[in-house]
Design an enzyme around this catalytic site. Structure first.
Site, short mmCIF file in Angstrom:
data_model
loop_
_atom_site.label_atom_id
_atom_site.label_comp_id
_atom_site.label_asym_id
_atom_site.label_seq_id
_atom_site.Cartn_x
_atom_site.Cartn_y
_atom_site.Cartn_z
N CYS A 34 0.86 -1.05 -0.08
CA CYS A 34 -0.01 0.06 0.19
C CYS A 34 0.81 1.30 0.25
O CYS A 34 2.06 1.22 -0.07
CB CYS A 34 -0.75 0.02 1.20
SG CYS A 34 0.08 0.17 2.54
N CYS A 37 3.37 1.45 2.84
CA CYS A 37 4.69 0.66 2.45
C CYS A 37 5.66 1.49 1.49
O CYS A 37 6.76 1.50 1.85
CB CYS A 37 4.45 -0.67 1.98
SG CYS A 37 3.25 -1.51 2.85
N ASP A 443 3.07 -35.29 -6.36
CA ASP A 443 4.27 -35.73 -5.50
C ASP A 443 3.72 -35.51 -4.07
O ASP A 443 3.06 -35.22 -3.58
CB ASP A 443 5.39 -34.95 -5.73
CG ASP A 443 6.59 -35.09 -4.87
OD1 ASP A 443 6.93 -36.18 -4.74
OD2 ASP A 443 7.23 -34.19 -4.45
N ASP A 617 7.14 -30.70 -7.21
CA ASP A 617 8.06 -29.70 -6.60
C ASP A 617 9.36 -29.82 -7.02
O ASP A 617 10.36 -28.89 -7.16
CB ASP A 617 8.02 -29.09 -5.26
CG ASP A 617 8.16 -29.69 -4.19
OD1 ASP A 617 8.20 -31.13 -4.56
OD2 ASP A 617 8.54 -29.44 -3.26
N ASP A 621 11.01 -34.59 -9.65
CA ASP A 621 9.94 -34.57 -10.36
C ASP A 621 9.96 -33.91 -11.77
O ASP A 621 8.99 -34.03 -12.49
CB ASP A 621 8.70 -33.59 -9.53
CG ASP A 621 8.46 -34.30 -8.03
OD1 ASP A 621 8.18 -35.58 -8.17
OD2 ASP A 621 8.27 -33.36 -7.13
#
Lengths: 721, 55
Positions: A34, A37, A443, A617, A621
Site C-alpha cells: 500500500c 509501505c 508428489d 516440486d 519430479d
C-alpha cells in the site's frame, strides 16, 4: 542471521554503474502492499547518507536505488529494508536490468494509432452512411468525404497493420498460412479497392472498416501479449526469491555476497541455517542436517559432517557450514535434471492450440469462398469491379475479429482470475491443456506435505520456548514459532550461529537449540529435534517432521468429485508415504520412486491414452512434470521444476490446484461458445456479403457488435466468484 | 458548406494531439506502475513524477 551480519555483507557484486560515478541497485521487495509501505521504504532509504533516490514499483515489487559517493553501502540499504519488515532480494545486474518491453510498446503504439484512425476515418464516413438513408449528398461533398477518410484511414491502417503483414509474410515464407494471412490480404485488398472506388467516384469506400478491423484485432493481440509478459515477469520474480546469491569467504576472512553464477570450484562458501546449498560442494567445517527432499523426495533430514558431499538445491537445516565448491552452478546436479526437462518439454510442443485449430479450418474456407464469390460474380455477369468489391466485403466482414479476440480475451480473463487466487499461469496453452486433463498425479514431499518441518512432539513447554523461537531465523525455530502463534519476543536474545538462541524468558535465562548448547545429554535420535530449557531447570525436547498441508485432503476429495483419479508418486520410504496417503485420502500410491520411475509412470499413463496433470516440486519430479500433459509446481519448488511446470502456485495453499482445473474447464467452455457464436455470425455474414447486401455501414456495425459480444462473454469468467 | 474546410482540419488536429499525448505518456513511463500510481495519490508528500525511462 543477525542484522550486523547483513550490513557487513559486501553487495558490490549487485551494483550497476550509472553516469557521474553513481551506482544503481535493483532489489525485489516482497510484502509491500500500500501507500504506507511505499512512503515508509522510500523515506527511510532517502534519509540514508549516500542514497540519492529510491523508487518502489508496486506493480512489480522492484525497488530501484541510486547510490552516490563512497560512503554508500549497498549492504546497509538491504539491511534497512529488512529492518522495516519486508523481504528483500538483490537482483543480479544482468538479470535485473529492466528488460524494456519492446514488443508490448510497439503493440500499444499501433493500438493508439489504429484507435485514432478508426475514430477519425469513421467521422468522415458518417456523412456517407447518412447518405444511405435518402438525404443524398452532392457528388463533390461525397468525394471530399471519401478522400478525407482515405487520408486518415490508409496511413493508419498501413502503420497499425505492420504487425500482421510481417507475421503473414514470415508464415508464407515458411510455407504455411496462419490467421494473419487472410487479415493482411483482406486489409490490403480493401484499401486498394477503396482507393479505386474513391478515384472513380464510386459508391462505397471501406477505409474506416479496414482500420477498425485492425483496432479490434490489435486489442486481442495486446491482451495476448500482456498475458505472456505478466507470467514471464512474475515467474522471474519467484526465481529471484530463491538462492541466487551466495556468501563467499575471501582470503582475508571477510564474507562477500556474490551471484551464484560467479562461484568457481575451490571457492570457500558460508551457508547459514535455512539457506540453500548453491552448488555441489564438500563440507570443510561445521556439522548440520540437510533437507534434500526437493532433490530426492526423502523427507527425513540427512546428517552432515566434515568431508561429506552436499548437492546443490538441498537446504541447510541446523548448523553453520563452510563448504568448498566442487562445481560451477551450471555443472551442478541441477543441470543434469534440466536436460531431462528439456527433452520432455519438446514432446509437449506437438500440442496444437485452439486458435490455430480454428485458423486451420477458417483460412481455407474463407479464401475459397472469396475466390468463388469473385469467379461466380464474373460468371453471373456482374463485371470485375462489382465482383471484386463483393469478394473484399466478404473478406472484411468474415475477418476473424471475433476469432482473434475469442481466445485471448478468455485466456486473459481466466489467468487474471487465477492470479488473484494464487496461481500463476505461464502460458495460454497451459490453460488449454489443463482443461483436457483426466488423471492427476501428486508428489508427496513439498506438495501434499508442507515440505518444511512442523512441530509434532513436545508441546508441553511450547509457551515458554516460543519467545526465544521468535527471535531466531532458524527453520526449526520458525516452525516452533508458527506452532505457538504470535506473541512476545525474548529480551536480549543472542543467536549463536549453528548452535541456538539464548535470552531471557519471564526474566530467567533460557536457551533453545542443540542438545549440547542447551545442556541436555546428547543422544543419537533419528528425528529432527530442538532442545529447550531454563539454565537452572529441566530440558525439554521438541520433535519435528514433515506435516501434511491442511487443505490436502479437501483438494484430493474435490478432484475426485470432479471425476479425476488421483495417484501419488514419492521418492520417500514406504512408511511416511502410506501415512500421508491415508491422511490425504489417496488409495493409489507408489513409494521409493526414482526420477526415471516417475517419468516412466507418466509415459505409461500417456500410452494408455490418459492426459495427466502432474503436481510436483522437486528435482526428482522435473522430468515427470515436463512429460505430463499439464504440470503445476508450488512456488517453493526449484528453478528446474518451475521451468518445467505450466502453472506455479504463489501461495501456501494447495486448493488452488482445484480452482485452476475448474477455471481451465470453464475457459474451454467460454472459448467454445465464442467459436460457436463466430460460426453463426459468419453463417449469416458470408452469404450477405456474397449477395452484395453488405455496405460499409453494415460492415462497421457487424464487426463491432460481434467483437463486443465475444469480449463480454469472456468477461463472465472474470466476474464469477 | 465552407465550414467543413475549417472543421475537418481542426478535428484532425485534435485527434493527432490526442495520439501525441498518448505516445508521450507511454514514453514518460506513466504505465510502468499502475498499482503504485493508484496508491501514491494517498501519500501526503507524493512525488508524482514517474522514474526516468531507462534504456
Amino acid at each position: 542471521m543477525t542484522l550486523d551480519a547483513v550490513s557487513g555483507r559486501d553487495m558490490s557484486a549487485f551494483l550497476r554503474p550509472l553516469d557521474h560515478g553513481r551506482r544503481g541497485l535493483d532489489l525485489l521487495v516482497t510484502g509491500a502492499r500500500c501507500a504506507g509501505c511505499i512512503s515508509k521504504i522510500e523515506r527511510e532509504l532517502s534519509a540514508m547518507p549516500g542514497v540519492e533516490a529510491a523508487r518502489l514499483n508496486l506493480s512489480t515489487g522492484r525497488l530501484a536505488v541510486t547510490l552516490a559517493g563512497r560512503e554508500a553501502q549497498a549492504g546497509r540499504v538491504v539491511a534497512a529494508v529488512e529492518r522495516l519488515g519486508y523481504g528483500v532480494t538483490p537482483f543480479d545486474p544482468a538479470a535485473g536490468r529492466k528488460q524494456v518491453d519492446r514488443e508490448g510498446r510497439r503493440l500499444l503504439i499501433a493500438l493508439g494509432v489504429a484507435g485514432f484512425g478508426a475514430m477519425n476515418a469513421m467521422m468522415f464516413s458518417v456523412p456517407l452512411w447518412a447518405g444511405l438513408f435518402g438525404q443524398e449528398l452532392g457528388p463533390a461533398t461525397r468525394s471530399l468525404m471519401m478522400w478525407l477518410s482515405a487520408i486518415v484511414g490508409a496511413p493508419c491502417a498501413l502503420f497499425a497493420g505492420m504487425t500482421f503483414f510481417q507475421s503473414a509474410w514470415r508464415s508464407l515464407k515458411a510455407g504455411r498460412a496462419n490467421m494473419d494471412v487472410p487479415i493482411s490480404i483482406g486489409v490490403i485488398l480493401t484499401l486498394v479497392i477503396s482507393f479505386i472506388e474513391s478515384f472513380l467516384g464510386g459508391r462505397d469506400a471501406y477505409f474506416d472498416a479496414a482500420v477498425s478491423l485492425l483496432f479490434l484485432l490489435l486489442i486481442g493481440r495486446y491482451l495476448d501479449h500482456v498475458l505472456r509478459a505478466r507470467a514471464r515477469g512474475a515467474a522471474g520474480d519467484l526465481l529471484a526469491l530463491q538462492a541466487r546469491a551466495a556468501q563467499r569467504l575471501n582470503a582475508d576472512g571477510q564474507e562477500a555476497t556474490i551471484p551464484v553464477s560467479d562461484i568457481v570450484p575451490g571457492d570457500l562458501l558460508r551457508v547459514r541455517p535455512g539457506e540453500r546449498i548453491p552448488v555441489d560442494a564438500v563440507v570443510m567445517e561445521g556439522r548440520s542436517t540437510l533437507d534434500a527432499s526437493l532433490l530426492t523426495g526423502e523427507s527425513a533430514p540427512q546428517a552432515l559432517v566434515e568431508g561429506d558431499l552436499c548437492r546443490a538445491g538441498a537446504v541447510n537445516l541446523t548448523g553453520l557450514l563452510t563448504l568448498r565448491a566442487e562445481a560451477r552452478s551450471e555443472d551442478s546436479a541441477l543441470a543434469a535434471i534440466a536436460r531431462l526437462v528439456e527433452a520432455g518439454t519438446q514432446s509437449r510442443s506437438a500440442y496444437v492450440r485452439w486458435a490455430d485449430k480454428a485458423a486451420a479450418i477458417y483460412v481455407p474456407v474463407v479464401h475459397s469462398l472469396a475466390a468463388a464469390t469473385f469467379l461466380g460474380g464474373l460468371a453471373f455477369g456482374l463485371g470485375p469491379r462489382e465482383a471484386l468489391i463483393r469478394a473484399a466485403a466478404l473478406l472484411i466482414i468474415t475477418c476473424p475479429c471475433a476469432l482473434g479476440l475469442a481466445v485471448p480475451a478468455v485466456l486473459v480473463a481466466a489467468s487474471g482470475r487465477l492470479f488473484r487466487n494464487g496461481v500463476l499461469v505461464k502460458s495460454g496453452a497451459a490453460l488449454e491443456r489443463l482443461a483436457q486433463v483426466d488423471h492427476v498425479v501428486f508428489d508427496k514431499t513439498g506438495v501434499l506435505t508442507e515440505g518444511r518441518p512442523g512441530l509434532v512432539g513436545g508441546h508441553a513447554m511450547l509457551a515458554q520456548a516460543a519467545p526465544l523461537a521468535r527471535a531466531s531465523s532458524h527453520p526449526l525455530a520458525k516452525a516452533l514459532a508458527r506452532a505457538a502463534g504470535p506473541g512476545v519476543i525474548a529480551a536480549s536474545a543472542v543467536e549463536t550461529a549453528g548452535q541456538g538462541v539464548s535470552g531471557l524468558v519471564d526474566g530467567r535465562p533460557a536457551r533453545l537449540g542443540r542438545a549440547t548448547f542447551v545442556g541436555a545429554p546428547e543422544a543419537d535420535h533419528a528425528e529432527t529435534e530442538l532442545w529447550f530449557g531454563f539454565d537452572d531447570g529441566p530440558k525439554t525436547r521438541f520433535v519435528f517432521s514433515d506435516v501434511i498441508r491442511p487443505d490436502a485432503a479437501a483438494t484430493v476429495a474435490a478432484l475426485k468429485a470432479m471425476g479425476l483419479p488421483v495417484e501419488m508418486l514419492s521418492g520417500d520410504r514406504e512408511g511416511p508415504v502410506r501415512r500421508i496417503a491415508a491422511e490425504a485420502g489417496i488409495d493409489q500410491f507408489r513409494a521409493g520412486q526414482t526420477p526415471q520411475d516417475k517419468a516412466a509412470v507418466i509415459d505409461r499413463l500417456k500410452a494408455e491414452g490418459r492426459r495427466v496433470l502432474m503436481v510436483g516440486d522437486g528435482l526428482n519430479d522435473a522430468a515427470a512434470l515436463a512429460r505430463a500433459h499439464a504440470a503445476i509446481a508450488p512456488g517453493t519448488a526449484l528453478e528446474a521444476s518451475q521451468n518445467a511446470a505450466d502453472l506455479v502456485l504463489t501461495g501456501e495453499a494447495l486448493f488452488p490446484v482445484v480452482d485452476a482445473v475448474r477455471t481451465a474447464r470453464s475457459a474451454r467452455g467460454r472459448v467454445r461458445e465464442n467459436f460457436g457464436f463466430a460460426a453463426v455470425y459468419n453463417l449469416f455474414a458470408a452469404p450477405a456479403a456474397m449477395l452484395g447486401l453488405v455496405n460499409p455501414f453494415i460492415a462497421a456495425i457487424a464487426m463491432s457488435v460481434s467483437s463486443l459480444m465475444v469480449t463480454l462473454n469472456a468477461l463472465r469468467l472474470w466476474m464469477r466468484r | 458548406m465552407n465550414i467543413i474546410v475549417l472543421l475537418a482540419p481542426i478535428s484532425l488536429a485534435l485527434g493527432i494531439a490526442a495520439v501525441a499525448a498518448f505516445l508521450w505518456s507511454l514514453k514518460a513511463g506513466q504505465y510502468e506502475d499502475m498499482r503504485g500510481a493508484a496508491e501514491r495519490v494517498l501519500m501526503d508528500d507524493a512525488d508524482d513524477a514517474p522514474p526516468p525511462p531507462r534504456a
